[in-house]
Every structure is written in structure tokens, then in C-alpha cells.
Design an enzyme around this catalytic site. Structure first.
Site, short mmCIF file in Angstrom:
data_model
loop_
_atom_site.label_atom_id
_atom_site.label_comp_id
_atom_site.label_asym_id
_atom_site.label_seq_id
_atom_site.Cartn_x
_atom_site.Cartn_y
_atom_site.Cartn_z
N CYS A 32 -42.49 -8.87 17.10
CA CYS A 32 -43.80 -8.65 17.71
C CYS A 32 -44.23 -9.87 18.51
CB CYS A 32 -44.84 -8.37 16.63
SG CYS A 32 -44.34 -7.05 15.48
N ARG A 76 -46.97 -4.78 18.70
CA ARG A 76 -45.97 -4.41 17.70
C ARG A 76 -44.72 -3.78 18.29
NH1 ARG A 76 -45.78 0.16 12.90
NH2 ARG A 76 -44.17 -0.89 11.68
N LEU A 77 -43.57 -4.28 17.80
CA LEU A 77 -42.28 -3.62 17.98
C LEU A 77 -41.91 -3.06 16.61
CD1 LEU A 77 -39.81 -3.03 19.84
CD2 LEU A 77 -38.81 -5.16 18.97
N SER A 78 -41.92 -1.75 16.46
CA SER A 78 -41.78 -1.12 15.14
C SER A 78 -40.34 -1.17 14.66
CB SER A 78 -42.26 0.33 15.21
OG SER A 78 -43.56 0.41 15.73
N ILE A 88 -39.75 -1.89 10.70
CA ILE A 88 -39.86 -1.49 9.30
C ILE A 88 -41.20 -0.79 9.10
CG2 ILE A 88 -40.13 -2.39 6.94
CD1 ILE A 88 -38.09 -4.54 7.63
N ASN A 134 -45.13 -12.10 13.22
CA ASN A 134 -43.96 -11.87 14.07
C ASN A 134 -42.73 -12.27 13.28
OD1 ASN A 134 -42.06 -11.75 16.16
ND2 ASN A 134 -42.60 -13.77 16.94
N GLU A 140 -39.32 -10.97 10.41
CA GLU A 140 -38.85 -10.10 9.34
C GLU A 140 -38.67 -10.93 8.07
OE1 GLU A 140 -38.68 -6.96 9.79
OE2 GLU A 140 -38.47 -6.74 11.98
N VAL A 160 -21.16 -9.52 27.70
CA VAL A 160 -21.22 -9.76 29.15
C VAL A 160 -20.13 -10.74 29.55
CG1 VAL A 160 -23.66 -9.23 29.47
CG2 VAL A 160 -22.98 -11.57 28.88
N GLY A 175 -24.99 -14.59 16.71
CA GLY A 175 -24.25 -15.56 15.91
C GLY A 175 -24.76 -16.99 15.91
#
Length: 606
Positions: free
Chosen positions: A2, A47-49, A51, A72, A74, A279, A353
């Protein structure tokens, strides 16, 4: 994932201001918006949903709604913490990790951060205490900035959110310009926007009664042990599989970036996501696509790839610099834009990574401690005298070796990304109130003075290469497409194994990160575990010599802004020396050019 923004003030906040701040970074959270306002605080969220898709909108509150949070990131251990909090009597109305932070704050106060496994930047407003509590994760994966005025404290995921607040004064900070040229990114807590500071990794900030208090809640510690290699490999294998499992927690599909090297190949071989993304470029020297497709085929998973052209690369450049907030002269940051762009068409979450090299000893510079140990047996006064003489000559391979190894590590090493030496940067930059790079890294060398040179290198590369360059680029390039990037190597359980590695597990005469390679060998079905590091290589060295880009750079190097901040005679000589192949100056040219392009995004004069 988010975007957050807000402010605390001694005058009543206005929703119009708060909404403008969050709208500025709406791309970070295209799925929903939310606001909290009272007489002193304004908290905004995009919000980017990922969970709890149905009930996880923010801000989220406690039962009595006198504590509110915007978050923002997890929290990967949120389910365990949730059960613990329920057992203590807390009532939950959502299944989100965000609500765990609210009740965690009620239960543990400012000790909450010591409980968290994940990536996070959050702001909690306690209405009863009239206190703002903010924190940034241990690894610096998620960004958090603040700006203080006489009346208010502003905070946001990105600096540009401050542009819409009437108390924010947009002023250029020129005193870190030469340091930027040396590091190729902004190496200090202060930014190029005067008065704007980043909250450092593992730190939290409390703002109350017009005063702020900043404290560190996480200290990196290294204790090199003498465990047998077989045991070390098993511990790495166990920790990485556990971390990947936690990083796969989501209510949406999780994909992965994939290069040709060991780090992303290891993650993909453990997780086996349905979708991976790569890429490359037309020049085989800079192309990783064939290696990635070979691994994907052996794992029976999909790989989407894109070859980047010079025209596309340069067309996207200024827009990327706007999203970066500050100049970032790492050419691979632009490649990340394109791989994020293709991934975002399919998924909302990808694994990446970053962190493996800093934790497990992945950079070739670390091998100097073994390969050049013979030279270090020469008495220091002799080496130091030779170094001073070598420093008078141009930067060529042999002289560079004598120059570096005749000094103490803390006197020359500022991390993997050094572009300019301080003396040259100071001559090129016109403002004279510049910060010396040694003063920037000195506190870290002091803190880790009892550790080996390998550990010192790891720490410096972590804070000044990984955090300020790689993680910054990953966050901005993914979030501009509403894509969440997760980094399983940057995990508390993985760190616990990595911090105890002996030198022999990090480097030997044959290779870098030998222990990690042995662990990866268990799951990678091709020979990526052997491959030398490429990162996201870019053909800039060649492109700068070609007419179109050369002419664009030359124009920038002779612009009014260039004349204001640089010795244009010196910077034009760098460009000409590179084009004529007299010297390889492409990193120096690109660092200056990047700054000038970035400057035009935020401070261009009419």
C-alpha cells in the site's frame, strides 16, 4: 502492499489536504482508499489488496476506535500473533495482518516491533495519548519519510506526497550532492528535499506534544561460528524453505522475478510458482533470458520475458526518476521497471532475490580478503605510502589495487556501488558545503569494529547498497504498477543462520557464498547455483557512445542546471573521454546525467 500518508498538527487537519497527499501516490494502492481525521491527526491509506480482500480496508481500529493505523507491508507471522492476542482477550473483526498490529500495540506498546516478522512501514495514532507511533522494518524493505514544521509532523511512503501539504516548503538540499556522486544513491538520512528525512531500517519514531523521539529497535549482530559445512547447508536449506513458505502467504497469486543467477533461481526452485518474469537485451553479453527459460522449462513453470531496447529504456527514464523521489544512478533500476511492468499484467505479488549477497557473502570484492591477503602482510606504513602515491594517478586497475589496500577499510570502502572518489566528486560539484563519505559510514564501522573485515563489508553493503539502492528501486518500480515485491532472503530466520556463518562459508578461493550455493544445489535442477553474479546488466557503456544518447547527455551537461551545480568543463571531459574510449567513465557520466534528469522532475526552473 500500500501507500500511506498523513500528518499530526496543532490545528485541525483537513480531509482535502489528506486526500491530495494520498492521491499523489494512488498507484501504490489502486484497489481502495481510506481516511481517518480528528482534531489533531489525519491518516490516509491507498490499498493494494493482498490479504483479507473483503474486510481489510484501512485505516483499521481497535474496539473503541481510539487507536487507528495505516500500514504498508506484510506481517508473515501475523497468524501466530493473532492467536496469542486472542488468548489475551483481544477481539478481532477482520482476518487481516493490519488488525494484528492494532491489538499488538494495545498489548505491547512500543515493543510491538520486536514481535514482527515481515516488511512494514506503519503509523499508529493513539487518540487518548495524542501520540503518533511510526516504525520501519528491520531490513528497510518498505520506505517511510517524515517532515517537521513548527506546527506539524508529516509522514508518507514517498516524499512526493508532501508536495500537496501547504506547510511543506520544497527546497533543494545541495549538501549531499558529492556524496550522491560517490554512492550513486542518497546515502544519508537527510534527502535531496531540505527537511525531509527517511526513517532508517529497524527504527521507530514517536511524536507527542510537538516533539519527536527516534529509537532503534533492531541491531544487526554477527557472530561467526565454526560449524561444519554440512550443518550450515542444512540450516540454510531449512530456513530458506520456511521463509519462502511464509512469503507465499496471500489471498492472491504469487509469482517471481527470475534472472540467470543463483538467488532468484533458488527461490523459484523452492516455490515453483506458476509464473516467472525475466528481462534482457539484444546483446547476448547482457541477456539472461535463455538461462531463465531453461530453468523454467526444467521446473515445468511459465516464464514471460522481454528484451529491452535502448529507445524504450530512455523513454521510460524520466518517469522512473519521478517515481524514485531521489536520483538513483544504478542502471539496473530501470530494468526492474520493465520486469515489474510485465509481471503486473498477471499477478499482484512477486518474489525477488535481494539480500542474498549481503547475508551470504555474494560480492567478488569480499574475495579480496583472501586473494589479496599476501599484500596485507606488507607493513602498513609501506602500503600506506604506496597508496598515497597511487592516489595521484588515474583510476586504473593496478593503481586502484595499491590505492585501496594501502588504507584501512573504513578509509576507502563505502560499499559496492562507489562511483567517484571523494576528491574528484568535490572538484566537480560547485556547492562547497559537502559531506565526506567517510563521515557517513564511520558510525557503522565504529559499531562493528570488533568484527572481521568481511562482516564490515557486509554491513556497509547492506545499508548503503542494498537498502538505499536495490530495495529502493524494487519498491518504487513494483509499486508504480500496483505490484507487491517480497524478498524471502530478508527474513529473521534466514538472518539468524546467516549472521553465524564462518568466513569459509561466505567466501573461498574458488567462489563467493559457497554455503548458499551448496544449499541451492539441492533444489535447483540446472547449474544456476554455479553461475557468477550478473544482477540486471545493462549495455549503457556502449549506448552512451552512440550519437542519440551521447547528444542528449551532452545537452544536459551544458544546461543551466548543470552550470549551476557542476564544473561543466570537468563533466564534459568525462563524457568525451568515455566516447573516445580514452577512459571507461560510463558510471560517472550516468550518475551526473541521472541527477540532472531527476532534478528536472522536481526542481526545474521556469
Amino acid at each position: 502492499m500500500c501507500g500511506i500518508a498523513g500528518y499530526v498538527s496543532n490545528t485541525k487537519p483537513k480531509k482535502k489536504i489528506l486526500k491530495a497527499m494520498t492521491d499523489r501516490i494512488a498507484y501504490r494502492g489502486p484497489d481502495a482508499e481510506g481516511f481517518y481525521l480528528d482534531d489533531n491527526a489525519a491518516l490516509g491509506h491507498r490499498r493494494l489488496s493482498i490479504i483479507d480482500l473483503s474486510t481489510g480496508n484501512q485505516p483499521i481500529y481497535n474496539e473503541t476506535k481510539d487507536i487507528a493505523i495505516v500500514f504498508n507491508g506484510e506481517i508473515y507471522n501475523y497468524q501466530v500473533l493473532r492467536e496469542e492476542l486472542i488468548s489475551k482477550g483481544h477481539k478481532f473483526i477482520t482476518k487481516s495482518d493490519t488488525e494484528v498490529l492494532v491489538h499488538g500495540y494495545e498489548e505491547w506498546g512500543h515493543k510491538l516491533t520486536k514481535k514482527l516478522r515481515g516488511m512494514f512501514a506503519f503509523a499508529i495514532w493513539d487518540k487518548n495519548k495524542k501520540e503518533l507511533y511510526m516504525a520501519r522494518d528491520q531490513w528497510g524493505i518498505k520506505p517511510l519519510y517524515y517532515y517537521e514544521t513548527d506546527n506539524s509532523l508529516l509522514f508518507a511512503s514517498e516524499i512526493k506526497a508532501f508536495l500537496d501539504h501547504p506547510e511543506f516548503k520544497k527546497e533543494f538540499n545541495d549538501r549531499i550532492l558529492s556524496a550522491y556522486l560517490c554512492f550513486n544513491s542518497t546515502p544519508t538520512e537527510e534527502t535531496f528535499f531540505k527537511g525531509v528525512f527517511r526513517l532508517e531500517p529497524g527504527y521507530q519514531l514517536v511524536y507527542k506534544n510537538g516533539k519527536k523521539k527516534i529509537e532503534q529497535f533492531f541491531h544487526m549482530e554477527f557472530k561467526e561460528t565454526n560449524k561444519p559445512m554440512e550443518q550450515i547447508v542444512e540450516e540454510i536449506d531449512k530456513a530458506m524453505k520456511d521463509s519462502v513458505k511464509h512469503h507465499e502467504i496471500a489471498d492472491v497469486e504469487v509469482g517471481s522475478f527470475l534472472s540467470s543467477g543463483i538467488d532468484s533461481s533458488y527461490l523459484v526452485s523452492i516455490a515453483k510458482p506458476d509464473k516467472t518474469y525475466t528481462v534482457g537485451y539484444d546483446n547476448p553479453k547482457y541477456d539472461e533470458i535463455s538461462y531463465a527459460k531453461d530453468l523454467a522449462k526444467k521446473l515445468n513453470i511459465d516464464n514471460k520475458s522481454k528484451k529491452i531496447t535502448k529507445k524504450e529504456y530512455m523513454k521510460a527514464f524520466s518517469n522512473i526518476m519521478y517515481h524514485m523521489d531521489e536520483p538513483l544512478a544504478d542502471p539496473s533500476a530501470i530494468a526492474l521497471y520493465f520486469v515489474a511492468q510485465i509481471a503486473a499484467k498477471d499477478v499482484k505479488v512477486v518474489m525477488s532475490g535481494e539480500g542474498a549477497d549481503e547475508f551470504f557473502g555474494g560480492y567478488n570484492t569480499y574475495k579480496e580478503e583472501i586473494d589479496q591477503s599476501w599484500y596485507m602482510k606488507i607493513p602498513y606504513p609501506i602500503r600506506h605510502a604506496a597508496s598515497r602515491i597511487a592516489g595521484l594517478f588515474p583510476e586504473v586497475r593496478g593503481f586502484n589495487f595499491v590505492y585501496r589496500r594501502g588504507m584501512k577499510l573504513e578509509d576507502y570502502n563505502i560499499g559496492l556501488g562507489r562511483v567517484f572518489r571523494d576528491e574528484e566528486a568535490m572538484k566537480i560539484v560547485k556547492p562547497k558545503n559537502q559531506i565526506h563519505t567517510r563521515d557517513i559510514v564511520a558510525p557503522f564501522y565504529k559499531e562493528f569494529s570488533d568484527n572481521s573485515n568481511i562482516v564490515k563489508r557486509q554491513v556497509i553493503d547492506f545499508y548503503f547498497w542494498l537498502v538505499r539502492d536495490f530495495l529502493h528501486a524494487v519498491d518504487r518500480n513494483t509499486m508504480m504498477f500496483g505490484l507487491e515485491a517480497r524478498t524471502p532472503f530478508l527474513d529473521l530466520e534466514v538472518y539468524e543462520v546467516a549472521r553465524q556463518l564462518p568466513v569459509s562459508a561466505k567466501i573461498n578461493k574458488q567462489t563467493t557464498k559457497p554455503a548458499l550455493r551448496e544449499a541451492a544445489k539441492k533444489v535447483i535442477p540446472n547449474e544456476s547455483y554455479k553461475k557468477k553474479k550478473l544482477g540486471f546488466p545493462v549495455p549503457l557503456r556502449e549506448w552512451i557512445r552512440e550519437d542519440d544518447l551521447y547528444n542528449d547527455i551532452k545537452k544536459k551537461f551544458n544546461s543551466p542546471v548543470a552550470k549551476k551545480y557542476f564544473d561543466t568543463k570537468r563533466i564534459n571531459k568525462l563524457l568525451e573521454d568515455h566516447r573516445s574510449k580514452k577512459k571507461d567513465c560510463y558510471k560517472k557520466v550516468w550518475a551526473i546525467y541521472t541527477f540532472l534528469v531527476w532534478y528536472d522532475q522536481f526542481f526545474k526552473e521556469a
